[in-house]
Design a protein around this motif. Structure first.
Motif, PDB file in Angstrom:
ATOM      1  N   ARG A   1      -6.085   7.717  -0.983  1.00 54.59           N
ATOM      2  CA  ARG A   1      -6.497   8.592   0.123  1.00 54.59           C
ATOM      3  C   ARG A   1      -5.270   9.043   0.921  1.00 54.59           C
ATOM      4  NH1 ARG A   1      -6.751   8.414   5.143  1.00 54.59           N
ATOM      5  NH2 ARG A   1      -6.382   6.189   5.292  1.00 54.59           N
ATOM      6  N   ARG A   2      -4.342   8.115   1.156  1.00 57.86           N
ATOM      7  CA  ARG A   2      -3.093   8.477   1.865  1.00 57.86           C
ATOM      8  C   ARG A   2      -2.278   9.459   1.047  1.00 57.86           C
ATOM      9  NH1 ARG A   2      -3.387   2.993   3.465  1.00 57.86           N
ATOM     10  NH2 ARG A   2      -2.097   2.341   1.728  1.00 57.86           N
ATOM     11  N   TRP A   3      -2.271   9.302  -0.272  1.00 60.25           N
ATOM     12  CA  TRP A   3      -1.562  10.255  -1.129  1.00 60.25           C
ATOM     13  C   TRP A   3      -2.163  11.643  -0.977  1.00 60.25           C
ATOM     14  CZ3 TRP A   3      -1.444   7.269  -6.454  1.00 60.25           C
ATOM     15  CH2 TRP A   3      -0.658   6.106  -6.318  1.00 60.25           C
ATOM     16  N   ALA A   4      -3.498  11.721  -0.967  1.00 59.91           N
ATOM     17  CA  ALA A   4      -4.169  13.017  -0.824  1.00 59.91           C
ATOM     18  C   ALA A   4      -3.789  13.677   0.502  1.00 59.91           C
ATOM     19  CB  ALA A   4      -5.684  12.851  -0.914  1.00 59.91           C
ATOM     20  N   GLU A   5      -3.771  12.899   1.565  1.00 61.68           N
ATOM     21  CA  GLU A   5      -3.400  13.447   2.876  1.00 61.68           C
ATOM     22  C   GLU A   5      -1.966  13.964   2.869  1.00 61.68           C
ATOM     23  OE1 GLU A   5      -4.171  10.235   5.568  1.00 61.68           O
ATOM     24  OE2 GLU A   5      -6.342  10.552   5.513  1.00 61.68           O
ATOM     25  N   ALA A   6      -1.067  13.196   2.262  1.00 61.36           N
ATOM     26  CA  ALA A   6       0.343  13.610   2.201  1.00 61.36           C
ATOM     27  C   ALA A   6       0.483  14.882   1.364  1.00 61.36           C
ATOM     28  CB  ALA A   6       1.198  12.481   1.618  1.00 61.36           C
ATOM     29  N   LEU A   7      -0.244  14.973   0.267  1.00 64.49           N
ATOM     30  CA  LEU A   7      -0.169  16.156  -0.592  1.00 64.49           C
ATOM     31  C   LEU A   7      -0.764  17.377   0.094  1.00 64.49           C
ATOM     32  CD1 LEU A   7      -1.039  14.368  -3.910  1.00 64.49           C
ATOM     33  CD2 LEU A   7       1.133  15.526  -3.406  1.00 64.49           C
ATOM     34  N   ASP A   8      -1.827  17.192   0.860  1.00 64.33           N
ATOM     35  CA  ASP A   8      -2.398  18.301   1.639  1.00 64.33           C
ATOM     36  C   ASP A   8      -1.349  18.901   2.568  1.00 64.33           C
ATOM     37  OD1 ASP A   8      -4.994  18.404   0.618  1.00 64.33           O
ATOM     38  OD2 ASP A   8      -5.743  16.911   2.051  1.00 64.33           O
TER      39      ASP A   8
ATOM     40  N   PRO B   1       0.775  -1.244   0.000  1.00 70.08           N
ATOM     41  CA  PRO B   1       0.000   0.000   0.000  1.00 70.08           C
ATOM     42  C   PRO B   1       0.804   1.289   0.000  1.00 70.08           C
ATOM     43  CG  PRO B   1      -0.878  -1.552   1.573  1.00 70.08           C
ATOM     44  CD  PRO B   1       0.373  -2.145   1.038  1.00 70.08           C
ATOM     45  N   ASP B   2       1.983   1.298   0.598  1.00 70.40           N
ATOM     46  CA  ASP B   2       2.732   2.547   0.697  1.00 70.40           C
ATOM     47  C   ASP B   2       3.960   2.579  -0.202  1.00 70.40           C
ATOM     48  OD1 ASP B   2       1.913   2.574   4.138  1.00 70.40           O
ATOM     49  OD2 ASP B   2       1.011   3.813   2.598  1.00 70.40           O
ATOM     50  N   VAL B   3       3.999   1.749  -1.207  1.00 70.18           N
ATOM     51  CA  VAL B   3       5.183   1.643  -2.048  1.00 70.18           C
ATOM     52  C   VAL B   3       5.523   2.960  -2.751  1.00 70.18           C
ATOM     53  CG1 VAL B   3       4.009   0.762  -4.107  1.00 70.18           C
ATOM     54  CG2 VAL B   3       6.368   0.125  -3.679  1.00 70.18           C
TER      55      VAL B   3
ATOM     56  N   MET C   1      -2.330  -2.448 -12.219  1.00 71.15           N
ATOM     57  CA  MET C   1      -1.475  -1.502 -11.494  1.00 71.15           C
ATOM     58  C   MET C   1      -2.254  -0.380 -10.806  1.00 71.15           C
ATOM     59  SD  MET C   1       1.660  -1.039 -14.196  1.00 71.15           S
ATOM     60  CE  MET C   1       2.564   0.071 -13.122  1.00 71.15           C
ATOM     61  N   ILE C   2      -3.556  -0.289 -11.033  1.00 73.47           N
ATOM     62  CA  ILE C   2      -4.338   0.799 -10.460  1.00 73.47           C
ATOM     63  C   ILE C   2      -4.277   0.712  -8.939  1.00 73.47           C
ATOM     64  CG2 ILE C   2      -6.658   1.773 -10.211  1.00 73.47           C
ATOM     65  CD1 ILE C   2      -7.239   0.700 -13.050  1.00 73.47           C
ATOM     66  N   PRO C   3      -3.924   1.803  -8.278  1.00 73.86           N
ATOM     67  CA  PRO C   3      -3.856   1.781  -6.812  1.00 73.86           C
ATOM     68  C   PRO C   3      -5.253   1.679  -6.210  1.00 73.86           C
ATOM     69  CG  PRO C   3      -3.496   4.003  -7.631  1.00 73.86           C
ATOM     70  CD  PRO C   3      -3.581   3.108  -8.829  1.00 73.86           C
ATOM     71  N   ASP C   4      -5.335   1.114  -4.987  1.00 73.81           N
ATOM     72  CA  ASP C   4      -6.643   1.051  -4.352  1.00 73.81           C
ATOM     73  C   ASP C   4      -6.973   2.407  -3.727  1.00 73.81           C
ATOM     74  OD1 ASP C   4      -5.600   1.178  -1.650  1.00 73.81           O
ATOM     75  OD2 ASP C   4      -5.246  -0.974  -1.723  1.00 73.81           O
ATOM     76  N   LYS C   5      -8.231   2.593  -3.413  1.00 73.20           N
ATOM     77  CA  LYS C   5      -8.693   3.887  -2.929  1.00 73.20           C
ATOM     78  C   LYS C   5      -8.041   4.290  -1.611  1.00 73.20           C
ATOM     79  CE  LYS C   5     -12.982   4.091  -5.460  1.00 73.20           C
ATOM     80  NZ  LYS C   5     -14.401   4.367  -5.432  1.00 73.20           N
TER      81      LYS C   5
ATOM     82  N   VAL D   1       5.278  10.522  -3.366  1.00 73.34           N
ATOM     83  CA  VAL D   1       4.239  11.528  -3.153  1.00 73.34           C
ATOM     84  C   VAL D   1       4.723  12.580  -2.151  1.00 73.34           C
ATOM     85  CG1 VAL D   1       1.914  11.894  -2.245  1.00 73.34           C
ATOM     86  CG2 VAL D   1       2.361   9.969  -3.773  1.00 73.34           C
ATOM     87  N   ILE D   2       5.420  12.148  -1.144  1.00 72.50           N
ATOM     88  CA  ILE D   2       5.890  13.058  -0.091  1.00 72.50           C
ATOM     89  C   ILE D   2       7.053  13.918  -0.572  1.00 72.50           C
ATOM     90  CG2 ILE D   2       7.034  13.130   2.175  1.00 72.50           C
ATOM     91  CD1 ILE D   2       5.321  10.660   2.910  1.00 72.50           C
ATOM     92  N   ASN D   3       7.911  13.373  -1.416  1.00 70.17           N
ATOM     93  CA  ASN D   3       9.155  14.064  -1.774  1.00 70.17           C
ATOM     94  C   ASN D   3       9.280  14.486  -3.236  1.00 70.17           C
ATOM     95  OD1 ASN D   3      10.463  13.843   0.859  1.00 70.17           O
ATOM     96  ND2 ASN D   3      10.400  11.651   0.451  1.00 70.17           N
ATOM     97  N   GLY D   4       8.388  14.055  -4.102  1.00 67.93           N
ATOM     98  CA  GLY D   4       8.507  14.350  -5.525  1.00 67.93           C
ATOM     99  C   GLY D   4       8.251  15.814  -5.852  1.00 67.93           C
ATOM    100  N   THR D   5       8.787  16.233  -6.988  1.00 69.99           N
ATOM    101  CA  THR D   5       8.542  17.597  -7.452  1.00 69.99           C
ATOM    102  C   THR D   5       7.118  17.679  -7.996  1.00 69.99           C
ATOM    103  OG1 THR D   5       9.234  17.160  -9.720  1.00 69.99           O
ATOM    104  CG2 THR D   5      10.971  17.840  -8.147  1.00 69.99           C
ATOM    105  N   LYS D   6       6.636  18.878  -8.188  1.00 69.61           N
ATOM    106  CA  LYS D   6       5.301  19.097  -8.734  1.00 69.61           C
ATOM    107  C   LYS D   6       5.174  18.435 -10.113  1.00 69.61           C
ATOM    108  CE  LYS D   6       1.251  21.264  -9.203  1.00 69.61           C
ATOM    109  NZ  LYS D   6       0.177  20.309  -9.260  1.00 69.61           N
TER     110      LYS D   6
END
Length: 71
Positions: free
Chosen positions: A42-49, A4-6, A34-38, A11-16
């Motif tokens: 959701r964790r990506w959205a939280e990290a990007l916020d 899940p967190d691969v 390869m589609i990620p699960d929801k 997401v946390i460190n990548g450039t825009k």
């Protein structure tokens, strides 16, 4: 996805620009296996916020995917 967190570090460190390409691929273009699960997206959205206004549109894209309005 089996890990899940691969991609969370990207997401946390990548450039825009990297994240724009990354999200376009994983949310719309990648093969179905390869589609990620929801929950992962959701964790990506939280990290990007947490990354601030520059990543607000990417976080919104992730939330749309999670709500079923994306892919």
């Amino acid at each position: 996805m089996s890990h899940p967190d691969v991609y969370l570090d990207k997401v946390i460190n990548g450039t825009k620009a990297d994240l724009d390409s990354f999200l376009a691929f994983f949310l719309w273009e990648c093969p179905s296996r390869m589609i990620p699960d929801k929950e992962e997206v959701r964790r990506w959205a939280e990290a990007l916020d947490k990354r601030g206004p520059e990543f607000e549109s990417d976080a919104a894209t992730c939330r749309e995917f999670v709500s079923g309005n994306g892919a």
